[in-house]
Scaffold this motif. Structure first.
Motif, mmCIF file in Angstrom:
data_model
loop_
_atom_site.group_PDB
_atom_site.id
_atom_site.type_symbol
_atom_site.label_atom_id
_atom_site.label_comp_id
_atom_site.label_asym_id
_atom_site.label_seq_id
_atom_site.Cartn_x
_atom_site.Cartn_y
_atom_site.Cartn_z
ATOM 1 N N LEU A 79 0.832 -1.212 0.000
ATOM 2 C CA LEU A 79 0.000 0.000 0.000
ATOM 3 C C LEU A 79 0.862 1.256 0.000
ATOM 4 C CD1 LEU A 79 -2.801 -1.092 2.512
ATOM 5 C CD2 LEU A 79 -3.029 -0.764 0.041
ATOM 6 N N ILE A 80 1.995 1.212 0.714
ATOM 7 C CA ILE A 80 2.917 2.361 0.699
ATOM 8 C C ILE A 80 3.459 2.561 -0.722
ATOM 9 C CG2 ILE A 80 5.115 3.253 1.555
ATOM 10 C CD1 ILE A 80 4.572 1.739 4.187
ATOM 11 N N CYS A 81 3.789 1.438 -1.396
ATOM 12 C CA CYS A 81 4.264 1.525 -2.790
ATOM 13 C C CYS A 81 3.202 2.137 -3.694
ATOM 14 C CB CYS A 81 4.622 0.135 -3.314
ATOM 15 S SG CYS A 81 6.188 -0.517 -2.715
ATOM 16 N N GLU A 82 1.967 1.699 -3.518
ATOM 17 C CA GLU A 82 0.880 2.163 -4.392
ATOM 18 C C GLU A 82 0.518 3.620 -4.130
ATOM 19 O OE1 GLU A 82 -2.208 -0.590 -3.550
ATOM 20 O OE2 GLU A 82 -1.316 -2.245 -4.683
ATOM 21 N N GLN A 83 0.450 4.008 -2.852
ATOM 22 C CA GLN A 83 -0.055 5.343 -2.501
ATOM 23 C C GLN A 83 1.047 6.383 -2.368
ATOM 24 O OE1 GLN A 83 -2.737 5.028 0.883
ATOM 25 N NE2 GLN A 83 -3.570 3.080 0.141
ATOM 26 N N ARG A 84 2.292 5.934 -2.201
ATOM 27 C CA ARG A 84 3.447 6.832 -2.077
ATOM 28 C C ARG A 84 3.125 8.034 -1.182
ATOM 29 N NH1 ARG A 84 7.443 5.368 -5.925
ATOM 30 N NH2 ARG A 84 8.588 7.245 -5.338
ATOM 31 N N PRO A 85 2.876 7.826 0.094
ATOM 32 C CA PRO A 85 2.533 8.938 0.998
ATOM 33 C C PRO A 85 3.651 9.970 1.067
ATOM 34 C CG PRO A 85 3.151 6.979 2.245
ATOM 35 C CD PRO A 85 3.017 6.545 0.815
ATOM 36 N N ALA A 86 3.255 11.228 1.103
ATOM 37 C CA ALA A 86 4.248 12.314 1.144
ATOM 38 C C ALA A 86 4.216 13.072 2.466
ATOM 39 C CB ALA A 86 3.996 13.282 -0.011
ATOM 40 N N SER A 87 3.289 12.707 3.361
ATOM 41 C CA SER A 87 3.183 13.402 4.646
ATOM 42 C C SER A 87 2.856 12.381 5.727
ATOM 43 C CB SER A 87 2.077 14.453 4.599
ATOM 44 O OG SER A 87 0.797 13.831 4.465
ATOM 45 N N VAL A 88 3.009 12.792 6.978
ATOM 46 C CA VAL A 88 2.686 11.910 8.105
ATOM 47 C C VAL A 88 1.211 11.555 8.086
ATOM 48 C CG1 VAL A 88 2.575 11.764 10.623
ATOM 49 C CG2 VAL A 88 4.584 12.777 9.516
ATOM 50 N N ALA A 89 0.359 12.520 7.740
ATOM 51 C CA ALA A 89 -1.084 12.256 7.701
ATOM 52 C C ALA A 89 -1.429 11.205 6.644
ATOM 53 C CB ALA A 89 -1.841 13.555 7.429
ATOM 54 N N GLU A 90 -0.811 11.318 5.454
ATOM 55 C CA GLU A 90 -1.060 10.329 4.400
ATOM 56 C C GLU A 90 -0.533 8.956 4.814
ATOM 57 O OE1 GLU A 90 0.625 11.793 0.788
ATOM 58 O OE2 GLU A 90 -0.753 13.497 0.637
ATOM 59 N N PHE A 91 0.619 8.945 5.493
ATOM 60 C CA PHE A 91 1.187 7.682 5.966
ATOM 61 C C PHE A 91 0.261 7.034 6.996
ATOM 62 C CE2 PHE A 91 4.069 5.218 8.751
ATOM 63 C CZ PHE A 91 4.686 4.402 7.809
ATOM 64 N N ALA A 92 -0.289 7.840 7.890
ATOM 65 C CA ALA A 92 -1.160 7.329 8.954
ATOM 66 C C ALA A 92 -2.458 6.750 8.403
ATOM 67 C CB ALA A 92 -1.460 8.443 9.955
ATOM 68 N N ALA A 93 -2.859 7.197 7.209
ATOM 69 C CA ALA A 93 -4.132 6.739 6.632
ATOM 70 C C ALA A 93 -4.021 5.346 6.009
ATOM 71 C CB ALA A 93 -4.601 7.742 5.581
ATOM 72 N N ILE A 94 -2.810 4.812 5.911
ATOM 73 C CA ILE A 94 -2.607 3.498 5.289
ATOM 74 C C ILE A 94 -3.007 2.385 6.254
ATOM 75 C CG2 ILE A 94 -0.805 1.897 4.466
ATOM 76 C CD1 ILE A 94 0.551 4.359 3.213
ATOM 77 N N SER A 95 -3.723 1.395 5.752
ATOM 78 C CA SER A 95 -4.174 0.277 6.586
ATOM 79 C C SER A 95 -2.983 -0.439 7.205
ATOM 80 C CB SER A 95 -4.988 -0.711 5.741
ATOM 81 O OG SER A 95 -5.407 -1.802 6.515
ATOM 82 N N GLY A 96 -3.045 -0.646 8.525
ATOM 83 C CA GLY A 96 -1.965 -1.308 9.239
ATOM 84 C C GLY A 96 -1.046 -0.349 9.965
ATOM 85 N N VAL A 97 -1.266 0.959 9.777
ATOM 86 C CA VAL A 97 -0.458 1.976 10.464
ATOM 87 C C VAL A 97 -1.309 2.582 11.576
ATOM 88 C CG1 VAL A 97 0.842 4.123 10.268
ATOM 89 C CG2 VAL A 97 0.821 2.502 8.359
ATOM 90 N N GLY A 98 -1.078 2.181 12.806
ATOM 91 C CA GLY A 98 -1.779 2.774 13.941
ATOM 92 C C GLY A 98 -1.032 3.981 14.458
ATOM 93 N N ASP A 99 -1.552 4.612 15.513
ATOM 94 C CA ASP A 99 -0.943 5.836 16.048
ATOM 95 C C ASP A 99 0.492 5.606 16.499
ATOM 96 O OD1 ASP A 99 -3.335 7.007 15.546
ATOM 97 O OD2 ASP A 99 -3.954 7.199 17.646
#
Length: 585
Positions: free
Chosen positions: A548-568
């Motif tokens: 999912l990180i490969c597919e969505q390529r998050p650019a911010s902490v908020a985008e990273f946190a929205a990925i399934s499997g990433v809790g607080d």
């Protein structure tokens, strides 16, 4: 906390049941999310949840994963020094723990019960509950005493969980744990990401080598063998072939077993060669294959063992080779067991069901699910029978010849001699028994030895013949054979392939649209972080999260946190490292 956007059915309903103080019995397939069903109510209810777990390695694995999430979790088992155990007990008494994992034998000791009497546990979770069943494949005598929890602490809700149990085992779990009035949750047994493949033995090592070289050259997997000797020999042979393979069985020193299991969990591409002593409760998500070099004793055991593959939901293989000799060996082991006649008869039925699954010409998944009383309307499209449909032939006449040979030789001989009779072989044993004078002598010259072995194997699988181990593997007629001999039923037999096929039947684990460079960089980042903390890489993130990180390529902490499997907790701990990798690739 756990980083998932939603529950899977029926997780929320199970959690609500426990929050109301009610009991639950949960049958949910491996990888279906059983642990959340007791971890979340354990966190939400007052007090510390007590989790009964059968294996030290499983406890350590789950506790490490929970601590990564910020959960106050610990375990009590024989691996701890006395001062460590006392410190954890004090944390428990001081209300500094949310979940405590305990082995059944320790939980029922007077010291533990005295500690339990001083507080009210949030709940009791009995994991791997099939261990309570004497008909099951992982029976643990200490589990039989766990009904005492309900008698001693009737106000504390209980949840029993297992990945596999047929109707009889489910009933026994409910009765032995006093859960007959509990809510029962039976989730589908289907694991659609697993491709089931079963073939006849034809140079088993060569078959395994082709399978591994063509499809799983660098993957983690498990190879099951029936004996310790075969485990050791196969592990050494795989190392000679260039694979990272380690043996695991009860005959190895405990520290060696623990080291091999640790390496399997924490290193990439390790193959464990094992007896069925290995794997119960193993929480490694990226096992890409489970291979059996010998026939499992029951469909239930086969399902449990193959369920250790593909826990992350990505494609995985369940690969098995078998032969009639496997049936004879298992029957011999059964006859030599100390079990009652009723037990032996039940196990023989289960062995017959396993052989029937091997010989089925239709969708294997439909047959497998039917064993657990779950209908599957359409063929699955992800088993060898669906991907490479098996040819059949009218074997009625051949079956009549075979059954007649068994009858006319007095039901006293094994398959090799019967084939000699049918093919008209002129050897000493034939003449000594005057079998050259039988009407069936030489009537089967139209089939070669391999084809006749296939006929006899399938007749055993269909219950037309049985193997009598008290007479050195003699074949005996069963009641259904009567109708075949009379010509009242047609016998369609599977056409065995003349050689082993190495055709690939599953797609690559990594989807084509994934950036391989970024994927490998993320895996290396995960590996380094895991190595620094001395934990398995998947405890940081599963492969699915990395995809999912490969597919969505998050650019911010908020985008990273929205990925399934990433809790607080994991957002705070790992966002910077993984975002840097994404930015650099």
């Amino acid at each position: 906390m756990f980083g998932y956007p939603a529950f899977r059915p029926p997780q929320q309903e199970i959690i609500t049941t426990l929050l109301r103080g009610e009991d639950a019995l949960v049958i949910m397939p491996t990888g279906g999310g059983k642990s959340l069903c007791y971890q979340i109510p354990g966190l939400l209810r007052e007090g510390c949840a007590i989790v009964v777990s059968p294996l030290i390695a499983l406890m350590q694995d789950q506790v490490e994963a929970l601590q990564q999430l910020g959960v106050r979790a610990a375990y009590l088992n024989s691996s701890l020094a006395p001062e460590e155990a006392r410190s954890i007990e004090q944390d428990w008494l001081d209300d500094r723990l949310d979940l405590l994992y305990v082995a059944p034998e320790r939980l029922l000791q007077p010291r533990m019960l005295a500690l339990l009497d001083q507080m009210t546990p949030a709940l009791f979770a009995i994991d791997e509950a099939h261990c309570v069943s004497q008909w099951g494949h992982d029976f643990r005598e200490d589990y039989l005493q766990l009904s005492a929890l309900h008698e001693r602490y009737p106000q504390v809700p209980r949840i029993a969980l297992t990945a596999t149990a047929d109707a009889r085992t489910r009933q026994e779990i409910a009765e032995r744990l006093n859960l007959t009035t509990a809510r029962h949750f039976l989730v589908s047994f289907d694991r659609p990401n697993i491709c089931y493949r079963i073939a006849l033995k034809d140079n088993p090592r060569g078959q395994l080598l082709r399978f591994l070289q063509n499809e799983h050259r660098h993957d983690a997997g498990i190879v099951y063998c029936l004996s310790r000797k075969r485990v050791d020999e196969t592990a050494r042979w795989l190392v000679d072939q260039g694979f990272k393979a380690l043996p695991y069985h009860a005959g190895l020193p405990a520290d060696t077993r623990a080291d091999h299991q640790r390496r399997f969990l924490r290193e990439d591409g390790i193959i464990i060669v094992a007896t069925i002593a290995f794997g119960m409760g193993i929480d490694k998500p990226d096992v890409r294959f489970v291979a059996h070099l010998d026939l499992p004793k029951t469909v239930e055991a086969y399902y449990q063992e193959t369920g250790r593959a593909g826990r992350d939901g990505l494609p995985a293989n369940a690969w098995l080779v078998y032969g009639l000799q496997d049936v004879i060996t298992l029957r011999q082991m059964l006859d030599q067991s100390q079990g009652s006649e009723i037990y032996k008869r039940e196990e023989q039925h289960r062995l017959n069901a396993m052989l029937g699954l091997c010989e089925v010409t239709s969708c294997r998944r439909q047959a497998l699910l039917a064993y657990f009383d779950e209908p599957l309307e359409k063929p699955c499209g992800n088993c060898d029978s669906c991907l490479n449909p098996v040819a059949t032939w009218d074997g009625t006449e051949a079956a009549q010849m075979a059954l007649s040979a068994v009858y006319r030789t007095g039901q006293r001989f094994g398959v090799n001699h019967l084939i000699d009779v049918l093919r008209g072989s002129e050897n000493d044993k034939i003449f000594q028994n005057d079998h050259h004078q039988l009407p069936t002598f030489g009537v089967g010259k139209g089939l070669d030895t391999r084809q006749w072995k296939s006929v006899f194997r399938q007749l055993v699988a269909r219950g037309l013949l049985s193997v009598d181990m008290t007479r050195f593997g003699a074949l005996c007629l069963q009641e259904p054979a009567r109708a075949v001999l009379r010509g009242e039923v047609e016998v369609l037999l599977r056409q065995d392939p003349k050689g082993s096929s190495a055709r690939r039947t599953t797609k690559n684990v990594l989807p084509e649209h994934i950036d391989v460079g970024l994927w490998e960089a993320l895996r290396e980042c995960r590996r380094q972080l895991a190595e620094d903390q001395g934990i398995p890489p998947y405890i940081i993130f599963h492969d699915r999260t990395l995809q999912l990180i490969c597919e969505q390529r998050p650019a911010s902490v908020a985008e990273f946190a929205a990925i399934s499997g990433v809790g607080d907790r994991k957002r705070d701990k790992y966002a910077a490292a993984f975002l840097a990798v994404v930015k650099a690739n």
